[in-house]
Scaffold this motif. Structure first.
Motif, PDB file in Angstrom:
ATOM      1  N   SER A  31      44.973  82.021 -18.744  1.00  0.00           N
ATOM      2  CA  SER A  31      44.162  83.103 -18.163  1.00  0.00           C
ATOM      3  C   SER A  31      42.842  83.296 -18.900  1.00  0.00           C
ATOM      4  N   GLY A  32      42.771  82.880 -20.158  1.00  0.00           N
ATOM      5  CA  GLY A  32      41.534  83.017 -20.919  1.00  0.00           C
ATOM      6  C   GLY A  32      40.416  82.123 -20.412  1.00  0.00           C
ATOM      7  N   ASN A  33      40.773  80.993 -19.799  1.00  0.00           N
ATOM      8  CA  ASN A  33      39.775  80.051 -19.280  1.00  0.00           C
ATOM      9  C   ASN A  33      40.514  78.993 -18.460  1.00  0.00           C
ATOM     10  N   LYS A  34      40.760  79.309 -17.190  1.00  0.00           N
ATOM     11  CA  LYS A  34      41.539  78.385 -16.348  1.00  0.00           C
ATOM     12  C   LYS A  34      40.873  77.022 -16.218  1.00  0.00           C
ATOM     13  N   GLN A  35      39.531  77.015 -16.198  1.00  0.00           N
ATOM     14  CA  GLN A  35      38.822  75.740 -16.081  1.00  0.00           C
ATOM     15  C   GLN A  35      39.105  74.849 -17.294  1.00  0.00           C
ATOM     16  N   LEU A  36      39.182  75.454 -18.476  1.00  0.00           N
ATOM     17  CA  LEU A  36      39.461  74.667 -19.675  1.00  0.00           C
ATOM     18  C   LEU A  36      40.875  74.099 -19.612  1.00  0.00           C
ATOM     19  N   GLY A  37      41.838  74.900 -19.195  1.00  0.00           N
ATOM     20  CA  GLY A  37      43.206  74.414 -19.073  1.00  0.00           C
ATOM     21  C   GLY A  37      43.320  73.244 -18.116  1.00  0.00           C
ATOM     22  N   ARG A  38      42.639  73.349 -16.992  1.00  0.00           N
ATOM     23  CA  ARG A  38      42.659  72.248 -16.012  1.00  0.00           C
ATOM     24  C   ARG A  38      41.952  71.016 -16.569  1.00  0.00           C
ATOM     25  N   TRP A  39      40.850  71.240 -17.295  1.00  0.00           N
ATOM     26  CA  TRP A  39      40.090  70.135 -17.873  1.00  0.00           C
ATOM     27  C   TRP A  39      40.950  69.370 -18.874  1.00  0.00           C
ATOM     28  N   VAL A  40      41.670  70.095 -19.734  1.00  0.00           N
ATOM     29  CA  VAL A  40      42.546  69.450 -20.723  1.00  0.00           C
ATOM     30  C   VAL A  40      43.597  68.603 -20.012  1.00  0.00           C
ATOM     31  N   SER A  41      44.192  69.158 -18.964  1.00  0.00           N
ATOM     32  CA  SER A  41      45.183  68.412 -18.185  1.00  0.00           C
ATOM     33  C   SER A  41      44.555  67.149 -17.585  1.00  0.00           C
ATOM     34  N   LYS A  42      43.341  67.282 -17.073  1.00  0.00           N
ATOM     35  CA  LYS A  42      42.645  66.145 -16.462  1.00  0.00           C
ATOM     36  C   LYS A  42      42.355  65.047 -17.493  1.00  0.00           C
ATOM     37  N   GLN A  43      42.063  65.437 -18.730  1.00  0.00           N
ATOM     38  CA  GLN A  43      41.795  64.427 -19.762  1.00  0.00           C
ATOM     39  C   GLN A  43      43.029  63.560 -19.984  1.00  0.00           C
ATOM     40  N   ARG A  44      44.189  64.196 -19.980  1.00  0.00           N
ATOM     41  CA  ARG A  44      45.437  63.435 -20.159  1.00  0.00           C
ATOM     42  C   ARG A  44      45.669  62.483 -18.983  1.00  0.00           C
ATOM     43  N   VAL A  45      45.393  62.956 -17.777  1.00  0.00           N
ATOM     44  CA  VAL A  45      45.558  62.118 -16.586  1.00  0.00           C
ATOM     45  C   VAL A  45      44.592  60.940 -16.635  1.00  0.00           C
ATOM     46  N   GLN A  46      43.328  61.205 -16.953  1.00  0.00           N
ATOM     47  CA  GLN A  46      42.326  60.134 -17.002  1.00  0.00           C
ATOM     48  C   GLN A  46      42.651  59.114 -18.099  1.00  0.00           C
ATOM     49  N   TYR A  47      43.182  59.596 -19.212  1.00  0.00           N
ATOM     50  CA  TYR A  47      43.596  58.696 -20.293  1.00  0.00           C
ATOM     51  C   TYR A  47      44.733  57.793 -19.808  1.00  0.00           C
ATOM     52  N   ARG A  48      45.713  58.387 -19.130  1.00  0.00           N
ATOM     53  CA  ARG A  48      46.839  57.614 -18.598  1.00  0.00           C
ATOM     54  C   ARG A  48      46.336  56.568 -17.592  1.00  0.00           C
ATOM     55  N   TYR A  49      45.393  56.960 -16.725  1.00  0.00           N
ATOM     56  CA  TYR A  49      44.813  55.989 -15.772  1.00  0.00           C
ATOM     57  C   TYR A  49      44.172  54.823 -16.520  1.00  0.00           C
ATOM     58  N   LEU A  50      43.417  55.128 -17.571  1.00  0.00           N
ATOM     59  CA  LEU A  50      42.761  54.088 -18.349  1.00  0.00           C
ATOM     60  C   LEU A  50      43.805  53.140 -18.944  1.00  0.00           C
ATOM     61  N   GLN A  51      44.888  53.696 -19.481  1.00  0.00           N
ATOM     62  CA  GLN A  51      45.954  52.880 -20.072  1.00  0.00           C
ATOM     63  C   GLN A  51      46.610  51.980 -19.021  1.00  0.00           C
ATOM     64  N   GLN A  52      46.660  52.465 -17.777  1.00  0.00           N
ATOM     65  CA  GLN A  52      47.297  51.709 -16.699  1.00  0.00           C
ATOM     66  C   GLN A  52      46.333  50.753 -16.001  1.00  0.00           C
ATOM     67  N   GLY A  53      45.082  50.712 -16.472  1.00  0.00           N
ATOM     68  CA  GLY A  53      44.088  49.828 -15.874  1.00  0.00           C
ATOM     69  C   GLY A  53      43.520  50.342 -14.564  1.00  0.00           C
ATOM     70  N   LYS A  54      43.705  51.624 -14.287  1.00  0.00           N
ATOM     71  CA  LYS A  54      43.164  52.227 -13.073  1.00  0.00           C
ATOM     72  C   LYS A  54      41.765  52.759 -13.342  1.00  0.00           C
ATOM     73  N   GLU A  55      41.045  53.059 -12.264  1.00  0.00           N
ATOM     74  CA  GLU A  55      39.723  53.653 -12.410  1.00  0.00           C
ATOM     75  C   GLU A  55      39.850  54.995 -13.121  1.00  0.00           C
ATOM     76  N   SER A  56      38.980  55.220 -14.120  1.00  0.00           N
ATOM     77  CA  SER A  56      39.096  56.416 -14.944  1.00  0.00           C
ATOM     78  C   SER A  56      37.727  56.843 -15.454  1.00  0.00           C
ATOM     79  N   SER A  57      37.554  58.149 -15.616  1.00  0.00           N
ATOM     80  CA  SER A  57      36.321  58.662 -16.210  1.00  0.00           C
ATOM     81  C   SER A  57      36.418  58.702 -17.735  1.00  0.00           C
TER      82      SER A  57
END
Length: 91
Positions: A31-57
């Motif tokens: 609740s302190g910063n929902k955008q930050l919470g979502r961003w942190v989650s997205k970093q983990r997803v993008q990292y996993r994509y990179l590890q799997q050889g998928k397109e990633s930011s």
């Protein structure tokens, strides 16, 4: 360029969160910063994509920045610690 500026802004918010709360595990719907919470989650997803050889930011530079502040790529270790700590409190 805008995306890079946004990333840097969120990274700075994460550094402040760590200074305030002692870690980088921001709840996804914090609740302190929902955008930050979502961003942190997205970093983990993008990292996993990179590890799997998928397109990633995710880039090596971003990985290095996140790891320099103790970012955890997997929630399993911190979730397990919290669960064990709660079990200990109940004991």
């Amino acid at each position: 360029l805008a995306s890079s500026l946004d990333w840097d802004r969120r990274f700075n918010e994460l550094k402040q969160y760590k200074a305030d709360y002692g870690g980088c595990s921001v709840p996804k719907e914090w609740s302190g910063n929902k955008q930050l919470g979502r961003w942190v989650s997205k970093q983990r997803v993008q990292y996993r994509y990179l590890q799997q050889g998928k397109e990633s930011s995710m880039t090596e530079e971003r990985i290095a920045k996140l790891e320099s502040i103790g970012f955890e790529w997997s929630l399993a270790s911190s979730l397990d610690w919290d669960r064990r700590f709660n079990e200990l409190k109940q004991y």
